[in-house]
Write a protein that holds these residues in place. Structure first.
Motif, PDB file in Angstrom:
ATOM      1  N   PRO A   2       0.815  -1.219   0.000  1.00  0.00           N
ATOM      2  CA  PRO A   2       0.000   0.000   0.000  1.00  0.00           C
ATOM      3  C   PRO A   2       0.848   1.268   0.000  1.00  0.00           C
ATOM      4  O   PRO A   2       1.884   1.341   0.663  1.00  0.00           O
ATOM      5  CB  PRO A   2      -0.815  -0.120   1.285  1.00  0.00           C
ATOM      6  CG  PRO A   2      -0.046  -1.040   2.155  1.00  0.00           C
ATOM      7  CD  PRO A   2       0.684  -1.973   1.241  1.00  0.00           C
ATOM      8  N   ASN A   3       0.380   2.243  -0.762  1.00  0.00           N
ATOM      9  CA  ASN A   3       1.023   3.545  -0.835  1.00  0.00           C
ATOM     10  C   ASN A   3       0.458   4.454   0.246  1.00  0.00           C
ATOM     11  O   ASN A   3      -0.756   4.594   0.382  1.00  0.00           O
ATOM     12  CB  ASN A   3       0.786   4.182  -2.199  1.00  0.00           C
ATOM     13  CG  ASN A   3       1.445   3.399  -3.301  1.00  0.00           C
ATOM     14  OD1 ASN A   3       2.513   2.817  -3.120  1.00  0.00           O
ATOM     15  ND2 ASN A   3       0.819   3.359  -4.455  1.00  0.00           N
ATOM     16  N   ASN A  28       4.707   1.718   1.300  1.00  0.00           N
ATOM     17  CA  ASN A  28       5.447   2.524   0.341  1.00  0.00           C
ATOM     18  C   ASN A  28       5.090   3.995   0.580  1.00  0.00           C
ATOM     19  O   ASN A  28       3.971   4.416   0.318  1.00  0.00           O
ATOM     20  CB  ASN A  28       5.071   2.109  -1.089  1.00  0.00           C
ATOM     21  CG  ASN A  28       5.869   2.847  -2.112  1.00  0.00           C
ATOM     22  OD1 ASN A  28       7.013   3.210  -1.890  1.00  0.00           O
ATOM     23  ND2 ASN A  28       5.261   3.074  -3.263  1.00  0.00           N
ATOM     24  N   ILE A  30       4.738   7.571  -0.345  1.00  0.00           N
ATOM     25  CA  ILE A  30       4.728   8.203  -1.668  1.00  0.00           C
ATOM     26  C   ILE A  30       4.623   9.720  -1.628  1.00  0.00           C
ATOM     27  O   ILE A  30       4.689  10.360  -2.670  1.00  0.00           O
ATOM     28  CB  ILE A  30       3.621   7.642  -2.579  1.00  0.00           C
ATOM     29  CG1 ILE A  30       2.243   7.894  -2.013  1.00  0.00           C
ATOM     30  CG2 ILE A  30       3.849   6.184  -2.857  1.00  0.00           C
ATOM     31  CD1 ILE A  30       1.149   7.652  -3.019  1.00  0.00           C
ATOM     32  N   ASP A  46      -3.927  11.741  -8.162  1.00  0.00           N
ATOM     33  CA  ASP A  46      -3.177  10.514  -7.912  1.00  0.00           C
ATOM     34  C   ASP A  46      -4.094   9.475  -7.269  1.00  0.00           C
ATOM     35  O   ASP A  46      -4.343   9.505  -6.073  1.00  0.00           O
ATOM     36  CB  ASP A  46      -1.986  10.799  -6.992  1.00  0.00           C
ATOM     37  CG  ASP A  46      -1.072   9.592  -6.824  1.00  0.00           C
ATOM     38  OD1 ASP A  46      -1.446   8.474  -7.234  1.00  0.00           O
ATOM     39  OD2 ASP A  46       0.028   9.771  -6.281  1.00  0.00           O
ATOM     40  N   ARG A  47      -4.584   8.555  -8.059  1.00  0.00           N
ATOM     41  CA  ARG A  47      -5.478   7.499  -7.565  1.00  0.00           C
ATOM     42  C   ARG A  47      -4.696   6.321  -6.997  1.00  0.00           C
ATOM     43  O   ARG A  47      -5.271   5.288  -6.707  1.00  0.00           O
ATOM     44  CB  ARG A  47      -6.402   7.017  -8.693  1.00  0.00           C
ATOM     45  CG  ARG A  47      -7.379   8.064  -9.133  1.00  0.00           C
ATOM     46  CD  ARG A  47      -8.357   8.328  -8.031  1.00  0.00           C
ATOM     47  NE  ARG A  47      -9.379   9.258  -8.473  1.00  0.00           N
ATOM     48  CZ  ARG A  47     -10.347   9.660  -7.706  1.00  0.00           C
ATOM     49  NH1 ARG A  47     -10.441   9.249  -6.470  1.00  0.00           N
ATOM     50  NH2 ARG A  47     -11.244  10.501  -8.155  1.00  0.00           N
ATOM     51  N   ASN A  48      -3.390   6.465  -6.854  1.00  0.00           N
ATOM     52  CA  ASN A  48      -2.557   5.391  -6.334  1.00  0.00           C
ATOM     53  C   ASN A  48      -2.270   5.521  -4.845  1.00  0.00           C
ATOM     54  O   ASN A  48      -1.367   4.877  -4.336  1.00  0.00           O
ATOM     55  CB  ASN A  48      -1.228   5.351  -7.091  1.00  0.00           C
ATOM     56  CG  ASN A  48      -1.123   4.113  -7.942  1.00  0.00           C
ATOM     57  OD1 ASN A  48      -1.913   3.187  -7.806  1.00  0.00           O
ATOM     58  ND2 ASN A  48      -0.143   4.102  -8.816  1.00  0.00           N
ATOM     59  N   ILE A  49      -3.009   6.371  -4.142  1.00  0.00           N
ATOM     60  CA  ILE A  49      -2.838   6.525  -2.698  1.00  0.00           C
ATOM     61  C   ILE A  49      -3.830   5.593  -2.016  1.00  0.00           C
ATOM     62  O   ILE A  49      -5.022   5.662  -2.260  1.00  0.00           O
ATOM     63  CB  ILE A  49      -3.054   7.986  -2.269  1.00  0.00           C
ATOM     64  CG1 ILE A  49      -1.989   8.889  -2.911  1.00  0.00           C
ATOM     65  CG2 ILE A  49      -3.026   8.110  -0.750  1.00  0.00           C
ATOM     66  CD1 ILE A  49      -2.213  10.368  -2.710  1.00  0.00           C
ATOM     67  N   HIS A  50      -3.311   4.714  -1.145  1.00  0.00           N
ATOM     68  CA  HIS A  50      -4.160   3.738  -0.464  1.00  0.00           C
ATOM     69  C   HIS A  50      -4.477   4.125   0.970  1.00  0.00           C
ATOM     70  O   HIS A  50      -5.542   3.800   1.480  1.00  0.00           O
ATOM     71  CB  HIS A  50      -3.481   2.364  -0.470  1.00  0.00           C
ATOM     72  CG  HIS A  50      -3.130   1.898  -1.836  1.00  0.00           C
ATOM     73  ND1 HIS A  50      -1.847   1.625  -2.220  1.00  0.00           N
ATOM     74  CD2 HIS A  50      -3.911   1.678  -2.924  1.00  0.00           C
ATOM     75  CE1 HIS A  50      -1.842   1.248  -3.490  1.00  0.00           C
ATOM     76  NE2 HIS A  50      -3.081   1.273  -3.937  1.00  0.00           N
ATOM     77  N   GLN A  76     -12.197   5.205  -1.426  1.00  0.00           N
ATOM     78  CA  GLN A  76     -11.345   4.052  -1.712  1.00  0.00           C
ATOM     79  C   GLN A  76     -10.068   4.103  -0.872  1.00  0.00           C
ATOM     80  O   GLN A  76      -9.332   3.130  -0.793  1.00  0.00           O
ATOM     81  CB  GLN A  76     -10.999   3.981  -3.212  1.00  0.00           C
ATOM     82  CG  GLN A  76      -9.918   4.937  -3.679  1.00  0.00           C
ATOM     83  CD  GLN A  76     -10.374   6.390  -3.872  1.00  0.00           C
ATOM     84  OE1 GLN A  76     -11.504   6.751  -3.587  1.00  0.00           O
ATOM     85  NE2 GLN A  76      -9.472   7.230  -4.344  1.00  0.00           N
TER      86      GLN A  76
END
Length: 130
Positions: A2-3, A28, A30, A46-50, A76
């Motif tokens: 997970p970011n 990770n 970020i 940035d949709r890559n943040i968890h 999400q």
């Protein structure tokens, strides 16, 4: 892996969290910023943040309502409040807004490392140490 993105107005907290999470293999780091008002644009791009670790108070101003609206918009993402304050009303309101975890700065719970606590948030609906 997970970011993780962190929001805090204290550079020392940001640097400490970054160092801590970079040592934990299953996260990770970020990015970071110093105010939640900047976060919405970052999340939109940035949709890559968890996971977002976010403080509640900035210059003694409570930003929980603002954070709550972002929790709804970016559902999400797992949201973890990171705060020096732990009034029952504040914690309850955070969970009502949909926050997944509430960690107190400077609080070390029964030998559970902060990285482990953050991991527990990913695995449960809500997490409150203690």
């Amino acid at each position: 892996m997970p970011n993780v993105f962190c929001v805090d107005d204290h550079a020392l907290i940001l640097e400490g969290l970054k160092n801590l999470l970079e040592q934990v293999e299953h996260f990770n780091w970020i990015g970071e910023c110093n105010h939640p008002d900047k976060l919405e644009q970052i999340l939109s791009n940035d949709r890559n943040i968890h996971i977002v670790l976010v403080d509640v108070f900035y210059n003694r101003e409570n930003k929980l309502v603002r954070i709550g609206s972002m929790v709804q918009k970016f559902n999400q993402v797992k949201w973890i409040i990171l705060s020096a304050y732990e009034s029952p009303a504040l914690v309850q309101q955070a969970f009502l807004y949909g926050v997944a975890g509430y960690l107190r700065k400077g609080y070390h719970h029964a030998g559970v490392e902060p990285g482990t606590q953050i991991g527990m948030v990913r695995q449960t609906e809500h997490y409150l140490p203690g």
